[in-house]
Design a protein around this motif. Structure first.
Motif, PDB file in Angstrom:
ATOM      1  N   GLY A 195      24.810  64.145  51.647  1.00 36.70           N
ATOM      2  CA  GLY A 195      25.363  64.255  53.101  1.00 36.70           C
ATOM      3  C   GLY A 195      27.087  64.199  53.185  1.00 36.70           C
ATOM      4  N   GLY A 196      27.543  64.393  51.929  1.00 36.76           N
ATOM      5  CA  GLY A 196      29.018  64.549  51.742  1.00 36.76           C
ATOM      6  C   GLY A 196      29.501  63.926  50.626  1.00 36.76           C
ATOM      7  N   PRO A 197      30.696  63.968  50.136  1.00 32.16           N
ATOM      8  CA  PRO A 197      31.416  62.940  49.329  1.00 32.16           C
ATOM      9  C   PRO A 197      30.872  61.483  49.080  1.00 32.16           C
ATOM     10  CG  PRO A 197      33.052  64.415  49.996  1.00 32.16           C
ATOM     11  CD  PRO A 197      31.912  64.428  51.174  1.00 32.16           C
ATOM     12  N   ASN A 198      30.482  61.018  47.946  1.00 36.58           N
ATOM     13  CA  ASN A 198      30.196  59.654  48.042  1.00 36.58           C
ATOM     14  C   ASN A 198      30.769  58.763  46.750  1.00 36.58           C
ATOM     15  OD1 ASN A 198      28.744  60.812  46.029  1.00 36.58           O
ATOM     16  ND2 ASN A 198      26.834  60.300  46.894  1.00 36.58           N
ATOM     17  N   ALA A 199      32.116  59.204  46.572  1.00 32.43           N
ATOM     18  CA  ALA A 199      32.707  58.585  45.473  1.00 32.43           C
ATOM     19  C   ALA A 199      33.516  57.428  46.163  1.00 32.43           C
ATOM     20  CB  ALA A 199      33.470  59.411  44.441  1.00 32.43           C
ATOM     21  N   ARG A 200      33.461  56.273  45.371  1.00 34.48           N
ATOM     22  CA  ARG A 200      34.614  55.300  45.782  1.00 34.48           C
ATOM     23  C   ARG A 200      35.958  55.480  45.281  1.00 34.48           C
ATOM     24  NH1 ARG A 200      34.435  48.606  44.593  1.00 34.48           N
ATOM     25  NH2 ARG A 200      35.472  48.141  46.733  1.00 34.48           N
ATOM     26  N   ALA A 201      36.796  55.215  45.914  1.00 40.13           N
ATOM     27  CA  ALA A 201      38.281  55.121  45.347  1.00 40.13           C
ATOM     28  C   ALA A 201      38.568  54.336  44.177  1.00 40.13           C
ATOM     29  CB  ALA A 201      39.529  54.757  46.371  1.00 40.13           C
ATOM     30  N   LEU A 202      39.394  54.641  43.172  1.00 38.34           N
ATOM     31  CA  LEU A 202      39.628  53.946  42.071  1.00 38.34           C
ATOM     32  C   LEU A 202      40.038  52.526  42.399  1.00 38.34           C
ATOM     33  CD1 LEU A 202      41.291  56.562  39.910  1.00 38.34           C
ATOM     34  CD2 LEU A 202      39.211  55.646  39.421  1.00 38.34           C
ATOM     35  N   GLN A 203      39.820  51.463  41.659  1.00 39.75           N
ATOM     36  CA  GLN A 203      40.173  50.028  41.903  1.00 39.75           C
ATOM     37  C   GLN A 203      41.099  49.777  40.831  1.00 39.75           C
ATOM     38  OE1 GLN A 203      38.525  48.614  44.791  1.00 39.75           O
ATOM     39  NE2 GLN A 203      38.092  50.735  44.927  1.00 39.75           N
ATOM     40  N   ASP A 204      42.024  48.641  41.155  1.00 36.50           N
ATOM     41  CA  ASP A 204      42.812  48.028  40.257  1.00 36.50           C
ATOM     42  C   ASP A 204      42.280  47.555  39.024  1.00 36.50           C
ATOM     43  OD1 ASP A 204      45.100  48.708  41.617  1.00 36.50           O
ATOM     44  OD2 ASP A 204      45.144  46.707  42.746  1.00 36.50           O
ATOM     45  N   ARG A 205      42.564  47.704  37.882  1.00 30.50           N
ATOM     46  CA  ARG A 205      42.090  47.069  36.572  1.00 30.50           C
ATOM     47  C   ARG A 205      42.175  45.894  36.642  1.00 30.50           C
ATOM     48  NH1 ARG A 205      44.278  50.863  32.047  1.00 30.50           N
ATOM     49  NH2 ARG A 205      42.863  49.499  30.876  1.00 30.50           N
ATOM     50  N   ASN A 206      43.317  45.191  37.056  1.00 29.59           N
ATOM     51  CA  ASN A 206      43.738  43.611  37.154  1.00 29.59           C
ATOM     52  C   ASN A 206      43.470  43.240  35.667  1.00 29.59           C
ATOM     53  OD1 ASN A 206      43.965  43.518  39.953  1.00 29.59           O
ATOM     54  ND2 ASN A 206      42.064  43.312  40.422  1.00 29.59           N
ATOM     55  N   GLY A 207      44.060  43.895  34.748  1.00 27.10           N
ATOM     56  CA  GLY A 207      44.191  43.241  33.402  1.00 27.10           C
ATOM     57  C   GLY A 207      42.897  43.309  32.638  1.00 27.10           C
ATOM     58  N   ARG A 208      41.763  43.954  33.077  1.00 27.40           N
ATOM     59  CA  ARG A 208      40.610  43.996  32.279  1.00 27.40           C
ATOM     60  C   ARG A 208      40.855  44.840  31.241  1.00 27.40           C
ATOM     61  NH1 ARG A 208      36.696  45.891  36.921  1.00 27.40           N
ATOM     62  NH2 ARG A 208      38.592  46.337  38.029  1.00 27.40           N
ATOM     63  N   THR A 209      40.168  44.773  30.166  1.00 27.13           N
ATOM     64  CA  THR A 209      40.228  45.760  28.979  1.00 27.13           C
ATOM     65  C   THR A 209      39.109  46.546  29.049  1.00 27.13           C
ATOM     66  OG1 THR A 209      39.112  44.117  27.486  1.00 27.13           O
ATOM     67  CG2 THR A 209      41.892  44.109  27.665  1.00 27.13           C
ATOM     68  N   THR A 210      39.266  47.860  28.489  1.00 24.89           N
ATOM     69  CA  THR A 210      37.990  48.778  28.138  1.00 24.89           C
ATOM     70  C   THR A 210      37.873  48.787  26.651  1.00 24.89           C
ATOM     71  OG1 THR A 210      38.481  49.721  30.337  1.00 24.89           O
ATOM     72  CG2 THR A 210      37.173  50.951  28.554  1.00 24.89           C
ATOM     73  N   VAL A 211      36.613  48.753  26.137  1.00 26.72           N
ATOM     74  CA  VAL A 211      36.450  49.113  24.474  1.00 26.72           C
ATOM     75  C   VAL A 211      35.650  50.340  24.384  1.00 26.72           C
ATOM     76  CG1 VAL A 211      36.574  46.707  24.058  1.00 26.72           C
ATOM     77  CG2 VAL A 211      34.536  47.659  24.583  1.00 26.72           C
ATOM     78  N   CYS A 212      35.552  50.849  23.373  1.00 24.09           N
ATOM     79  CA  CYS A 212      34.554  52.008  23.137  1.00 24.09           C
ATOM     80  C   CYS A 212      33.634  51.549  22.049  1.00 24.09           C
ATOM     81  CB  CYS A 212      35.352  53.417  22.877  1.00 24.09           C
ATOM     82  SG  CYS A 212      34.513  54.567  23.141  1.00 24.09           S
ATOM     83  N   VAL A 213      32.446  51.472  22.485  1.00 26.42           N
ATOM     84  CA  VAL A 213      31.239  50.999  21.656  1.00 26.42           C
ATOM     85  C   VAL A 213      30.589  52.380  21.175  1.00 26.42           C
ATOM     86  CG1 VAL A 213      30.923  48.803  22.745  1.00 26.42           C
ATOM     87  CG2 VAL A 213      29.558  50.886  23.268  1.00 26.42           C
ATOM     88  N   GLY A 266      32.732  41.619  52.143  1.00 23.66           N
ATOM     89  CA  GLY A 266      33.966  41.000  52.793  1.00 23.66           C
ATOM     90  C   GLY A 266      34.754  40.061  51.673  1.00 23.66           C
ATOM     91  N   ASP A 267      34.006  39.865  50.758  1.00 22.54           N
ATOM     92  CA  ASP A 267      34.707  38.919  49.832  1.00 22.54           C
ATOM     93  C   ASP A 267      34.633  39.612  48.221  1.00 22.54           C
ATOM     94  OD1 ASP A 267      35.658  36.647  48.600  1.00 22.54           O
ATOM     95  OD2 ASP A 267      33.686  35.827  48.369  1.00 22.54           O
ATOM     96  N   MET A 268      35.273  40.476  48.227  1.00 21.25           N
ATOM     97  CA  MET A 268      35.217  41.304  46.909  1.00 21.25           C
ATOM     98  C   MET A 268      36.049  40.631  45.978  1.00 21.25           C
ATOM     99  SD  MET A 268      35.153  45.541  47.818  1.00 21.25           S
ATOM    100  CE  MET A 268      36.465  45.186  49.004  1.00 21.25           C
ATOM    101  N   GLY A 269      35.633  40.556  44.606  1.00 23.81           N
ATOM    102  CA  GLY A 269      36.353  39.997  43.465  1.00 23.81           C
ATOM    103  C   GLY A 269      37.320  40.933  43.153  1.00 23.81           C
ATOM    104  N   SER A 270      37.929  40.502  41.795  1.00 23.96           N
ATOM    105  CA  SER A 270      39.145  41.150  41.317  1.00 23.96           C
ATOM    106  C   SER A 270      38.690  41.974  40.173  1.00 23.96           C
ATOM    107  CB  SER A 270      40.076  40.088  40.927  1.00 23.96           C
ATOM    108  OG  SER A 270      39.397  39.400  39.837  1.00 23.96           O
ATOM    109  N   GLY A 271      37.363  42.271  39.906  1.00 27.82           N
ATOM    110  CA  GLY A 271      36.740  43.253  38.953  1.00 27.82           C
ATOM    111  C   GLY A 271      35.963  44.349  39.391  1.00 27.82           C
ATOM    112  N   GLN A 272      36.500  45.031  40.343  1.00 32.19           N
ATOM    113  CA  GLN A 272      35.776  45.969  40.897  1.00 32.19           C
ATOM    114  C   GLN A 272      35.886  47.386  40.204  1.00 32.19           C
ATOM    115  OE1 GLN A 272      34.250  45.962  44.768  1.00 32.19           O
ATOM    116  NE2 GLN A 272      33.765  44.163  43.394  1.00 32.19           N
TER     117      GLN A 272
END
Ligand code: ZN
Length: 207
Positions: A185-203, A5-11
């Motif tokens: 028991g069926g599809p179990n993928a969560r919907a895409l979440q907002d990136r909210n400015g997060r960066t992604t790197v490739c290591v 009930g209190d999700m953050g902005s980095g989901q």
């Protein structure tokens, strides 16, 4: 930790895009054990490990707790969707979470995955089942990983989770994707979440 009930902005999950190369350490697998317990919970088949499999990130050691599959995949890459995704869930001594993901596109069947599909017990018959699931058989096939900070993608959606999504894509037959989905028991993928400015790197991507 956040709760449902209190999700953050980095989901999680997110669309992986606009990443830059990083010289940070890529995870190294020291997986030597097999799953010793299967559990069904909230639309997932979880394969639990009681020890013997670790992930090393520099000097840091993370213990493999469990792995499970999602159909369809949760992460997308530059908007591309995938048929399935496996998650390896780890924790270190400070209870910090790290999940490695690998996505599958439709193509040749995955032989190791078929053994798991065929060997997964029916609902209610999990007790005392001996599994032949060796974690090492399902890890990403290259050293490159997309890395960002997110959350668990199922309740309690805890943050932060260090995510490492393999850059290499495995293949799965359409029939296998359907079988995996039936087991859960069926599809179990969560919907895409907002990136909210997060960066992604490739290591590990520059080698
Ligand atoms: Zn997952």
């Amino acid at each position: 930790m956040t709760t449902n009930g209190d999700m953050g902005s980095g989901q999680s999950p997110i669309d992986i895009t606009d990443w830059r190369e990083s010289q940070a350490q890529a995870p190294r697998f020291a997986y030597a054990s097999r799953a010793n317990r299967v559990e069904r919970t909230q639309g997932f088949v979880m394969f639990h490990f009681d020890g013997g499999s670790e992930l090393l990130l520099g000097e840091e050691r993370y213990r493999l707790l469990q792995l499970h599959w999602h159909t369809p995949a949760e992460h997308t890459v530059d908007g591309d969707e995938f048929a399935a995704e496996v998650h390896f869930v780890h924790v270190n001594e400070r209870d910090e979470l790290l999940v490695v993901g690998t996505v599958y596109q439709l193509g040749e069947p995955d032989v190791g995955l078929q053994q798991i599909i065929d060997g997964t017990p029916a609902v209610g018959e999990e007790e005392g089942v001996t599994l032949s699931l060796a974690a090492a058989e399902h890890v990403p096939e290259s050293d490159g990983y997309y890395h960002y900070v997110g959350s668990l993608t199922a309740a309690p959606f805890s943050e932060p989770v260090q995510w490492y999504v393999g850059r290499s894509v495995r293949t799965i037959a359409q029939r296998q994707a359907e079988q995996l989905q039936a087991l859960a028991g069926g599809p179990n993928a969560r919907a895409l979440q907002d990136r909210n400015g997060r960066t992604t790197v490739c290591v590990g991507c520059g080698r």
